[in-house]
Design a protein around this motif. Structure first.
Motif, PDB file in Angstrom:
ATOM      1  N   ALA A   1       0.177   5.067  -9.288  1.00 31.38           N
ATOM      2  CA  ALA A   1       0.620   5.996 -10.166  1.00 31.38           C
ATOM      3  C   ALA A   1       1.242   5.251 -11.687  1.00 31.38           C
ATOM      4  N   ASP A   2       0.115   5.681 -12.581  1.00 31.63           N
ATOM      5  CA  ASP A   2       0.620   4.902 -13.771  1.00 31.63           C
ATOM      6  C   ASP A   2       0.396   3.520 -13.991  1.00 31.63           C
ATOM      7  N   GLY A   3      -0.396   2.941 -13.109  1.00 32.60           N
ATOM      8  CA  GLY A   3      -0.742   1.518 -13.099  1.00 32.60           C
ATOM      9  C   GLY A   3       0.485   0.633 -12.315  1.00 32.60           C
ATOM     10  N   ARG A   4       1.158   1.523 -11.753  1.00 36.70           N
ATOM     11  CA  ARG A   4       2.149   0.802 -10.758  1.00 36.70           C
ATOM     12  C   ARG A   4       2.029   1.203  -9.430  1.00 36.70           C
ATOM     13  N   LEU A   5       2.467   0.501  -8.399  1.00 35.09           N
ATOM     14  CA  LEU A   5       2.399   0.947  -6.893  1.00 35.09           C
ATOM     15  C   LEU A   5       3.706   1.761  -6.663  1.00 35.09           C
ATOM     16  N   VAL A   6       3.311   2.995  -5.784  1.00 40.12           N
ATOM     17  CA  VAL A   6       4.330   3.851  -6.010  1.00 40.12           C
ATOM     18  C   VAL A   6       4.425   4.254  -4.252  1.00 40.12           C
ATOM     19  N   VAL A   7       5.450   4.470  -3.594  1.00 35.38           N
ATOM     20  CA  VAL A   7       5.336   4.653  -2.146  1.00 35.38           C
ATOM     21  C   VAL A   7       6.008   6.009  -2.104  1.00 35.38           C
ATOM     22  N   THR A   8       5.279   7.157  -1.330  1.00 32.41           N
ATOM     23  CA  THR A   8       5.834   8.405  -1.031  1.00 32.41           C
ATOM     24  C   THR A   8       6.034   8.575   0.285  1.00 32.41           C
ATOM     25  N   ARG A   9       6.633   9.500   0.745  1.00 31.39           N
ATOM     26  CA  ARG A   9       6.806  10.108   2.223  1.00 31.39           C
ATOM     27  C   ARG A   9       7.099  11.695   2.173  1.00 31.39           C
ATOM     28  N   GLY A  10       6.268  12.345   2.776  1.00 26.13           N
ATOM     29  CA  GLY A  10       6.238  13.606   2.699  1.00 26.13           C
ATOM     30  C   GLY A  10       6.276  14.337   1.271  1.00 26.13           C
ATOM     31  N   GLY A  11       5.420  13.796   0.471  1.00 25.99           N
ATOM     32  CA  GLY A  11       5.330  14.212  -0.904  1.00 25.99           C
ATOM     33  C   GLY A  11       6.439  13.776  -1.819  1.00 25.99           C
ATOM     34  N   GLU A  12       7.473  13.174  -1.423  1.00 23.73           N
ATOM     35  CA  GLU A  12       8.692  12.743  -2.266  1.00 23.73           C
ATOM     36  C   GLU A  12       8.448  11.075  -2.535  1.00 23.73           C
ATOM     37  N   ILE A  13       8.749  10.634  -3.888  1.00 29.31           N
ATOM     38  CA  ILE A  13       8.707   9.225  -3.951  1.00 29.31           C
ATOM     39  C   ILE A  13       9.752   8.438  -3.570  1.00 29.31           C
ATOM     40  N   VAL A  14       9.530   7.612  -2.583  1.00 29.12           N
ATOM     41  CA  VAL A  14      10.431   6.691  -1.925  1.00 29.12           C
ATOM     42  C   VAL A  14      10.803   5.658  -2.551  1.00 29.12           C
ATOM     43  N   VAL A  15       9.657   4.900  -2.967  1.00 27.86           N
ATOM     44  CA  VAL A  15       9.830   3.430  -3.824  1.00 27.86           C
ATOM     45  C   VAL A  15       8.848   3.538  -4.824  1.00 27.86           C
ATOM     46  N   ARG A  16       9.367   3.049  -6.026  1.00 26.32           N
ATOM     47  CA  ARG A  16       8.540   2.912  -7.433  1.00 26.32           C
ATOM     48  C   ARG A  16       8.761   1.463  -7.826  1.00 26.32           C
ATOM     49  N   THR A  17       7.827   0.766  -7.791  1.00 21.81           N
ATOM     50  CA  THR A  17       7.896  -0.749  -7.714  1.00 21.81           C
ATOM     51  C   THR A  17       7.338  -1.037  -9.287  1.00 21.81           C
ATOM     52  N   ASP A  18       7.465  -2.248  -9.475  1.00 20.21           N
ATOM     53  CA  ASP A  18       6.843  -2.928 -10.607  1.00 20.21           C
ATOM     54  C   ASP A  18       5.782  -3.673 -10.316  1.00 20.21           C
ATOM     55  N   ILE A  19       5.010  -3.548  -9.553  1.00 19.17           N
ATOM     56  CA  ILE A  19       3.868  -4.260  -9.234  1.00 19.17           C
ATOM     57  C   ILE A  19       2.726  -3.458  -9.906  1.00 19.17           C
ATOM     58  N   ASP A  20       2.099  -4.416 -10.462  1.00 21.81           N
ATOM     59  CA  ASP A  20       1.000  -3.875 -11.457  1.00 21.81           C
ATOM     60  C   ASP A  20      -0.299  -3.763 -10.762  1.00 21.81           C
ATOM     61  N   VAL A  21      -0.750  -2.472 -10.474  1.00 19.25           N
ATOM     62  CA  VAL A  21      -1.986  -2.541  -9.680  1.00 19.25           C
ATOM     63  C   VAL A  21      -3.352  -3.181 -10.262  1.00 19.25           C
ATOM     64  N   ARG A  22      -3.296  -3.385 -11.630  1.00 19.53           N
ATOM     65  CA  ARG A  22      -4.399  -3.855 -12.472  1.00 19.53           C
ATOM     66  C   ARG A  22      -4.427  -5.391 -11.865  1.00 19.53           C
ATOM     67  N   SER A  23      -3.429  -5.897 -11.409  1.00 18.13           N
ATOM     68  CA  SER A  23      -3.606  -7.377 -11.183  1.00 18.13           C
ATOM     69  C   SER A  23      -3.955  -7.607  -9.536  1.00 18.13           C
ATOM     70  N   LEU A  24      -4.237  -6.564  -9.140  1.00 15.68           N
ATOM     71  CA  LEU A  24      -4.462  -6.591  -7.442  1.00 15.68           C
ATOM     72  C   LEU A  24      -6.055  -6.672  -7.401  1.00 15.68           C
ATOM     73  N   PRO A  25      -6.782  -7.138  -6.375  1.00 17.14           N
ATOM     74  CA  PRO A  25      -8.157  -7.333  -6.341  1.00 17.14           C
ATOM     75  C   PRO A  25      -8.892  -5.845  -6.143  1.00 17.14           C
ATOM     76  N   SER A  26      -9.951  -5.790  -6.513  1.00 16.92           N
ATOM     77  CA  SER A  26     -10.665  -4.425  -6.698  1.00 16.92           C
ATOM     78  C   SER A  26     -10.729  -3.685  -5.368  1.00 16.92           C
ATOM     79  N   ALA A  27     -10.796  -4.304  -4.305  1.00 17.98           N
ATOM     80  CA  ALA A  27     -10.662  -3.373  -2.976  1.00 17.98           C
ATOM     81  C   ALA A  27      -9.415  -2.786  -2.846  1.00 17.98           C
ATOM     82  N   ASP A  28      -8.305  -3.535  -3.219  1.00 15.85           N
ATOM     83  CA  ASP A  28      -7.137  -3.007  -3.083  1.00 15.85           C
ATOM     84  C   ASP A  28      -6.778  -1.716  -3.877  1.00 15.85           C
ATOM     85  N   ARG A  29      -7.299  -2.059  -5.070  1.00 12.58           N
ATOM     86  CA  ARG A  29      -6.923  -0.913  -6.187  1.00 12.58           C
ATOM     87  C   ARG A  29      -7.793   0.305  -5.669  1.00 12.58           C
ATOM     88  N   GLU A  30      -8.974   0.108  -5.140  1.00 12.32           N
ATOM     89  CA  GLU A  30      -9.894   1.397  -4.564  1.00 12.32           C
ATOM     90  C   GLU A  30      -8.864   1.859  -3.525  1.00 12.32           C
TER      91      GLU A  30
END
Length: 110
Positions: free
Chosen positions: A58-87
């Protein structure tokens, strides 16, 4: 001389009684805890019926949800991950429990 042997025999018998008493006490304690486990009501894990965690981008960052609610919003930049992980994060990665979530965050965070 006979008194000395008698005293040694009495001390030995006393020591054997103490060992037997300690063994009986250990057996009773073990039986008590075994009975508590045997007769305890079965417990159901709280996460067994709960909804799974979903890791997504979400917005280039890794976000964890549960039941539709955001549980954890991380500072992990998704663009730095391998393409398979991004997909996979675009589709959403289902995580059954908190341990799986912790492993994913550890993998992506390092």
């Amino acid at each position: 001389m006979m008194q000395g042997l008698y005293m040694l025999a009495m001390q030995r018998a006393k020591r054997q009684r103490r060992i037997a008493l300690a063994a009986c006490a250990a057996a009773l304690v073990s039986a008590f805890f075994a009975a508590r486990v045997w007769f305890a009501e079965p417990t159901v894990a709280a996460t067994a019926s709960a909804e799974p965690y979903v890791a997504q981008s979400a917005d280039g960052r890794l976000v964890v949800t549960r039941g539709g609610e955001i549980v954890v919003r991380t500072d992990i930049d998704v663009r730095s991950l391998p393409s398979a992980d991004r997909e996979a994060l675009e589709d959403g990665i289902l995580l059954p429990d908190a341990q799986a979530l912790a492993r994913l965050l550890e993998d992506y965070g390092s």
